[in-house]
Write an enzyme that holds these catalytic residues in place. Structure first.
Site, PDB file in Angstrom:
ATOM      1  N   ARG A  47      -5.596   7.276 -10.982  1.00  0.00           N
ATOM      2  CA  ARG A  47      -5.484   5.945  -9.169  1.00  0.00           C
ATOM      3  C   ARG A  47      -6.703   4.844  -9.716  1.00  0.00           C
ATOM      4  O   ARG A  47      -5.795   3.319  -9.174  1.00  0.00           O
ATOM      5  CB  ARG A  47      -6.020   6.867  -8.131  1.00  0.00           C
ATOM      6  CG  ARG A  47      -5.729   5.667  -7.302  1.00  0.00           C
ATOM      7  CD  ARG A  47      -5.874   6.625  -5.595  1.00  0.00           C
ATOM      8  NE  ARG A  47      -6.251   7.829  -5.619  1.00  0.00           N
ATOM      9  CZ  ARG A  47      -7.778   7.714  -5.355  1.00  0.00           C
ATOM     10  NH1 ARG A  47      -8.967   6.730  -5.958  1.00  0.00           N
ATOM     11  NH2 ARG A  47      -8.515   9.258  -5.188  1.00  0.00           N
ATOM     12  N   TYR A  99      11.657 -11.564   3.595  1.00  0.00           N
ATOM     13  CA  TYR A  99      12.548  -9.967   3.420  1.00  0.00           C
ATOM     14  C   TYR A  99      12.280  -9.392   4.683  1.00  0.00           C
ATOM     15  O   TYR A  99      11.426  -9.677   4.342  1.00  0.00           O
ATOM     16  CB  TYR A  99      11.802  -9.923   2.338  1.00  0.00           C
ATOM     17  CG  TYR A  99      12.321  -8.445   1.748  1.00  0.00           C
ATOM     18  CD1 TYR A  99      13.235  -8.422   0.717  1.00  0.00           C
ATOM     19  CD2 TYR A  99      11.326  -7.326   1.552  1.00  0.00           C
ATOM     20  CE1 TYR A  99      13.984  -7.762   0.476  1.00  0.00           C
ATOM     21  CE2 TYR A  99      11.724  -6.190   1.567  1.00  0.00           C
ATOM     22  CZ  TYR A  99      13.293  -6.382   1.025  1.00  0.00           C
ATOM     23  OH  TYR A  99      13.476  -4.930   0.571  1.00  0.00           O
TER      24      TYR A  99
END
Ligand SMILES: *Cc1c(COP(=O)(O)O)cnc(C)c1O
Length: 380
Positions: A47, A99
């Site tokens: 991560r 968007y």
């Protein structure tokens, strides 16, 4: 290094010290053995960092003239990370022609966390000044916009953001760094849905950010690691592979986009064509100055302006595929009113220009003649 070399080599020095492989290996691992506590070779947990992802992040930074890149599990995860730079009470000024997923994230999630959004027209950059106050922390710009292909003057917007010391973030998904590089003209953050042109093959969902400044990069890195929406190694490999042909694909997208835009503009059944390369496009001059070429996204309406006409056109297409998304090697056609913009009430939608006969094309890299013939038979 010039752009067409950066797509292949940018940030890719010493990518595999173990065996000198030319492409970075896919480090499909969550963790890394340590010789003694803290004794590692730069990676501890995937991560926080993964060598394949890191190779991609360096490539993106190089392409966008940034110093740092960050890769996320989707474009929206990348936008989410940028918004987490803010605190309750902060205000954002954003383009109104945005968007749909970005609009949903802003209003459906971050408004509840006490962030205020102003969705405004930015064709006249000066309009931004009307909304700037002491709480304004971020200007969010998309250009060209979706699906109306409006062009916003980034240099003019950057002048305003720099004057007021407000962060400027640009969603560069439609243009790609092949056509414009916002960091070079004063933006602080560039964002991409790498799902689209950067990946380029419709086989992965990913988002990336590129930034110049170290303090901003380390805060974004903190957020990326703390919130955890990172891109996986396999997907990082695929996008890095896609980027290596970005300049070649974009060149053909632009050539085919021009052929399609001009063909539609001449066609007797077509009413309006929204493609910034046409001299009749309201922002043609800005596009000419700001972009290297005009891209492969083309929207248009038909003269009969009927929903049934649009549906019949979409069903008849053979080379173009009726599908959401854009930026892949294959040509796609979409119907914003019933697909991407269906959640906006009809009246609001039509104010933006999203009428029932509006079709949006993502022109791919197939043979130009095949594309034009497909449009011709579907319009006939
Ligand atoms: C697709 C897209 C996004 C969202 O990206 P995802 O990868 O789908 O999360 C954001 N901005 C623009 C302009 C897009 O086209």
């Amino acid at each position: 290094m010039k752009f067409n070399t950066k797509t292949i080599h940018g940030g890719q020095e010493n990518i595999d010290p173990a065996y000198n492989s030319v492409m970075p290996p896919i480090y499909q691992t969550s963790t890394y053995a340590q010789s003694t506590p803290g004794g590692h070779k730069g990676f501890e947990y995937s991560r926080s960092g993964n060598p394949t992802r890191s190779a991609l992040e360096k490539s993106v930074a190089s392409l966008e003239n940034g110093n740092y890149g960050l890769a996320f599990g989707s474009g929206l995860a990348a936008i989410d990370a940028v918004l987490k730079l803010l605190k309750p009470g902060d205000e954002v000024i954003s383009t109104s022609d945005l968007y749909g997923g970005t609009y949903r994230l802003f209003t459906g999630i971050f408004e509840d966390f006490g962030i205020k959004f102003h969705f405004i027209g930015m064709s006249e950059a000066k309009n931004i000044e009307n909304y700037v106050n002491d709480h304004t922390k971020l200007i969010w710009v998309e250009t060209p916009t979706n699906p109306m292909m409006n062009i916003i003057d980034l240099e003019a917007v950057a002048k305003i953001s720099n004057k007021h010391e407000i962060l400027l973030a640009v969603d560069n998904t439609f243009a790609t760094p092949y056509l414009q590089q916002p960091l070079a003209i004063g933006a602080d953050i560039v964002m991409h849905s790498a799902t689209k042109y950067l990946g380029g093959h419709s086989d992965v969902v990913m988002g990336v950010l590129a930034v110049k400044e170290e303090a901003l990069a380390s805060r974004l890195y903190f957020i990326q690691n703390a919130s955890g929406a990172v891109a996986g190694p396999q997907d990082s490999f695929l996008v890095l592979r896609g980027i290596k042909t970005l300049h070649l694909r974009m060149q053909r997208h632009c050539e085919n986009g021009k052929a399609v835009g001009e063909f539609l503009n001449r066609h007797p059944k077509v009413d309006k064509v929204y493609w910034p390369g046409l001299p009749s496009h309201p922002n043609h001059e800005i596009a000419k100055r700001q972009m290297k070429d005009f891209g492969g996204m083309v929207s248009f309406t038909t003269k009969d302006n009927s929903l049934s006409g649009a549906i019949s056109f979409l069903e008849k297409l053979k080379v173009f595929t009726l599908a959401e998304s854009l930026g892949g090697v294959e040509s796609l056609a979409g119907h914003p009113a019933s697909m991407t913009h269906a959640s906006i009430p009809k009246e609001e939608r039509e104010k933006l220009g999203v009428v029932d006969s509006l079709i949006r094309l993502s022109v791919g890299v197939e043979d130009e003649q095949d594309l034009l013939e497909d449009l011709k038979q579907a319009l006939g």
